[in-house]
Design a protein around this motif. Structure first.
Motif, mmCIF file in Angstrom:
data_model
loop_
_atom_site.group_PDB
_atom_site.id
_atom_site.type_symbol
_atom_site.label_atom_id
_atom_site.label_comp_id
_atom_site.label_asym_id
_atom_site.label_seq_id
_atom_site.Cartn_x
_atom_site.Cartn_y
_atom_site.Cartn_z
ATOM 1 N N LYS A 1 -10.641 3.527 11.889
ATOM 2 C CA LYS A 1 -9.894 3.218 13.130
ATOM 3 C C LYS A 1 -9.966 4.246 13.951
ATOM 4 N N GLN A 2 -10.148 5.652 13.533
ATOM 5 C CA GLN A 2 -10.185 6.930 14.651
ATOM 6 C C GLN A 2 -11.253 6.521 15.538
ATOM 7 N N TYR A 3 -12.209 5.431 15.471
ATOM 8 C CA TYR A 3 -13.239 5.187 16.408
ATOM 9 C C TYR A 3 -13.282 4.140 17.467
ATOM 10 N N ILE A 4 -11.922 3.188 16.655
ATOM 11 C CA ILE A 4 -12.066 2.025 17.607
ATOM 12 C C ILE A 4 -11.762 2.444 19.053
ATOM 13 N N GLU A 5 -12.603 1.496 19.796
ATOM 14 C CA GLU A 5 -12.652 1.792 21.316
ATOM 15 C C GLU A 5 -11.423 1.472 21.927
ATOM 16 N N TYR A 6 -10.451 2.243 22.530
ATOM 17 C CA TYR A 6 -9.096 1.913 23.176
ATOM 18 C C TYR A 6 -9.347 2.786 24.524
ATOM 19 N N ASN A 7 -9.168 1.892 25.738
ATOM 20 C CA ASN A 7 -9.160 2.355 27.174
ATOM 21 C C ASN A 7 -10.483 3.549 27.143
ATOM 22 N N ASP A 8 -11.436 2.822 26.749
ATOM 23 C CA ASP A 8 -12.864 3.481 26.919
ATOM 24 C C ASP A 8 -13.197 4.720 26.062
ATOM 25 N N LYS A 9 -12.404 4.845 25.092
ATOM 26 C CA LYS A 9 -12.774 6.201 24.413
ATOM 27 C C LYS A 9 -12.117 5.804 22.792
ATOM 28 N N PRO A 10 -12.963 6.549 21.815
ATOM 29 C CA PRO A 10 -12.622 6.325 20.510
ATOM 30 C C PRO A 10 -11.046 6.870 20.495
ATOM 31 N N LEU A 11 -10.475 6.181 19.605
ATOM 32 C CA LEU A 11 -8.865 6.346 19.368
ATOM 33 C C LEU A 11 -8.518 7.801 19.066
ATOM 34 N N PHE A 12 -9.232 8.523 18.236
ATOM 35 C CA PHE A 12 -9.001 9.792 18.031
ATOM 36 C C PHE A 12 -8.861 10.744 19.253
ATOM 37 N N MET A 13 -9.543 10.383 20.268
ATOM 38 C CA MET A 13 -9.398 10.855 21.667
ATOM 39 C C MET A 13 -8.163 10.706 22.351
ATOM 40 N N HIS A 14 -7.340 9.920 22.061
ATOM 41 C CA HIS A 14 -6.399 9.716 22.657
ATOM 42 C C HIS A 14 -5.142 10.706 22.409
ATOM 43 N N SER A 15 -4.842 10.702 21.263
ATOM 44 C CA SER A 15 -3.984 12.041 20.963
ATOM 45 C C SER A 15 -4.489 13.406 21.168
ATOM 46 N N LEU A 16 -5.621 13.571 21.193
ATOM 47 C CA LEU A 16 -6.462 14.888 21.677
ATOM 48 C C LEU A 16 -6.111 14.970 23.222
ATOM 49 N N GLU A 17 -6.351 14.109 23.872
ATOM 50 C CA GLU A 17 -5.823 14.214 25.303
ATOM 51 C C GLU A 17 -4.441 14.760 25.490
ATOM 52 N N THR A 18 -3.446 14.317 24.752
ATOM 53 C CA THR A 18 -2.066 14.614 24.955
ATOM 54 C C THR A 18 -2.211 15.926 24.415
ATOM 55 N N ILE A 19 -2.678 16.215 23.127
ATOM 56 C CA ILE A 19 -2.532 17.780 22.683
ATOM 57 C C ILE A 19 -3.054 18.795 23.767
ATOM 58 N N ILE A 20 -4.230 18.481 24.134
ATOM 59 C CA ILE A 20 -4.741 19.437 25.086
ATOM 60 C C ILE A 20 -3.802 19.742 26.389
ATOM 61 N N GLN A 21 -3.027 18.795 26.663
ATOM 62 C CA GLN A 21 -2.185 19.131 27.748
ATOM 63 C C GLN A 21 -1.079 20.048 27.328
ATOM 64 N N VAL A 22 -0.565 20.195 26.204
ATOM 65 C CA VAL A 22 0.289 21.261 25.764
ATOM 66 C C VAL A 22 -0.121 22.487 25.783
ATOM 67 N N LYS A 23 0.183 23.350 26.528
ATOM 68 C CA LYS A 23 -0.428 24.482 27.042
ATOM 69 C C LYS A 23 -0.154 25.746 25.837
ATOM 70 N N ASN A 24 1.031 25.429 25.064
ATOM 71 C CA ASN A 24 1.184 26.504 23.838
ATOM 72 C C ASN A 24 0.269 26.234 22.874
ATOM 73 N N ILE A 25 -0.436 25.091 22.624
ATOM 74 C CA ILE A 25 -1.390 24.987 21.673
ATOM 75 C C ILE A 25 -2.623 25.768 21.910
ATOM 76 N N ASP A 26 -2.955 26.739 21.102
ATOM 77 C CA ASP A 26 -3.881 27.636 21.326
ATOM 78 C C ASP A 26 -5.362 27.021 21.101
ATOM 79 N N LYS A 27 -5.389 26.497 19.673
ATOM 80 C CA LYS A 27 -6.557 26.069 19.321
ATOM 81 C C LYS A 27 -6.320 24.633 18.331
ATOM 82 N N ILE A 28 -7.306 23.678 18.461
ATOM 83 C CA ILE A 28 -7.299 22.264 17.863
ATOM 84 C C ILE A 28 -8.429 22.355 17.188
ATOM 85 N N ILE A 29 -7.861 22.035 15.465
ATOM 86 C CA ILE A 29 -9.026 21.931 14.656
ATOM 87 C C ILE A 29 -9.303 19.986 14.348
#
Ligand code: CTP
Ligand code: MG
Length: 238
Positions: free
Chosen positions: A21-49
């Motif tokens: 499911k993490q790879y299902i294409e949704y709005n032109d990208k794999p599903l896992f990249m959606h929460s990644l895009e939100t997380i990236i916007q949180v300036k206080n998060i220094d590193k994402i694993i």
């Protein structure tokens, strides 16, 4: 430092549609990249694993990530490691990765999110990080709106009711969940050293409840932060 572990190493057995499911294409990208895009916007998060299945290391989905602008523009914030058999093994592998490769100390904040929850909001993540100033183990959660009953037997598709719970005290657990590093580390060490451990633990707050003396807390979150789990949930990402 504040870390975010983004779990994307599951095998989607309940969904069972031939693609994880993490790879299902949704709005032109794999599903896992959606929460990644939100997380990236949180300036206080220094590193994402991001934890991915080892066998998908060279897959088109992970290539898509490496070739994306979100990765290229945040190379010093995004790290990839491999997951394990169970969800908690994937979390544990991320801790090992952090300890072996990144600077960390016991007072760091560490958040853990299911990539199968693509609708998490920036606001909820930011509120969770603030809550960790005061509390050592906090999860996003949502008040239960349906009545909840305990059943006696599960032998058929009709069940005898044992009792009804007080709905006002029932909360459904979402992610991310956030911790101080020493708290979650102690919980995981306790779990992995427990020779009688139950393997049915599905969230990290419960690890803290079972293996430390710390209190755990819930923070009201956006109800739309649902998890894609079964075929019925696919309508949310169509
Ligand atoms: N997860 C993980 N490693 C595992 C198992 C789960 O990183 N060994 C991640 C999943 O990718 C998912 C999140 O944990 O984003 C929540 O798990 P779940 O919804 O149970 O996903 P799956 O385990 O993939 O699904 P299923 O249980 O139906 O097989
Ligand atoms: Mg699972």
């Amino acid at each position: 430092m504040t870390y975010m572990i983004l779990l994307a190493a599951g095998r989607s057995e309940r969904l069972d549609i031939g693609i994880k499911k993490q790879y299902i294409e949704y709005n032109d990208k794999p599903l896992f990249m959606h929460s990644l895009e939100t997380i990236i916007q949180v300036k206080n998060i220094d590193k994402i694993i991001i934890t991915i299945p080892k066998e998908d290391e060279n897959s088109e989905f992970i290539r898509f990530l490496y070739e994306s602008n979100i990765y290229k523009n945040n190379k010093n914030r995004i790290y990839i490691t491999f997951g394990g058999k169970e969800r908690y093994d994937s979390v544990r592998n991320s801790f090992v990765y952090i300890e072996e490769n990144l600077d960390y100390n016991n007072n760091d904040k560490i958040l853990i999110h299911d990539s199968a929850r693509p609708f998490v909001t920036k606001n909820d993540i930011e509120r969770l990080i603030i809550a960790l100033d005061k509390y050592n183990a906090v999860s996003l959660a949502c008040k239960c709106i349906d009545t909840v009953k305990i059943i006696k037997n599960t032998s058929d598709d009709i069940y005898e009711v044992e009792n009804t719970l007080d709905r006002d005290k029932i909360y459904l657990i979402y992610t991310p969940q956030g911790f101080r590093y020493d708290t979650i580390k102690k919980a995981y060490d306790g779990f992995y050293n427990d020779t009688n451990k139950i393997s049915k633990i599905t969230d990290d707050l419960q690890m803290v409840e079972m293996y430390t003396d710390e209190k755990t807390y819930l923070l009201d979150g956006d109800r739309n932060n649902i998890k894609i789990t079964t075929k019925e949930d696919l309508k949310y990402i169509n």
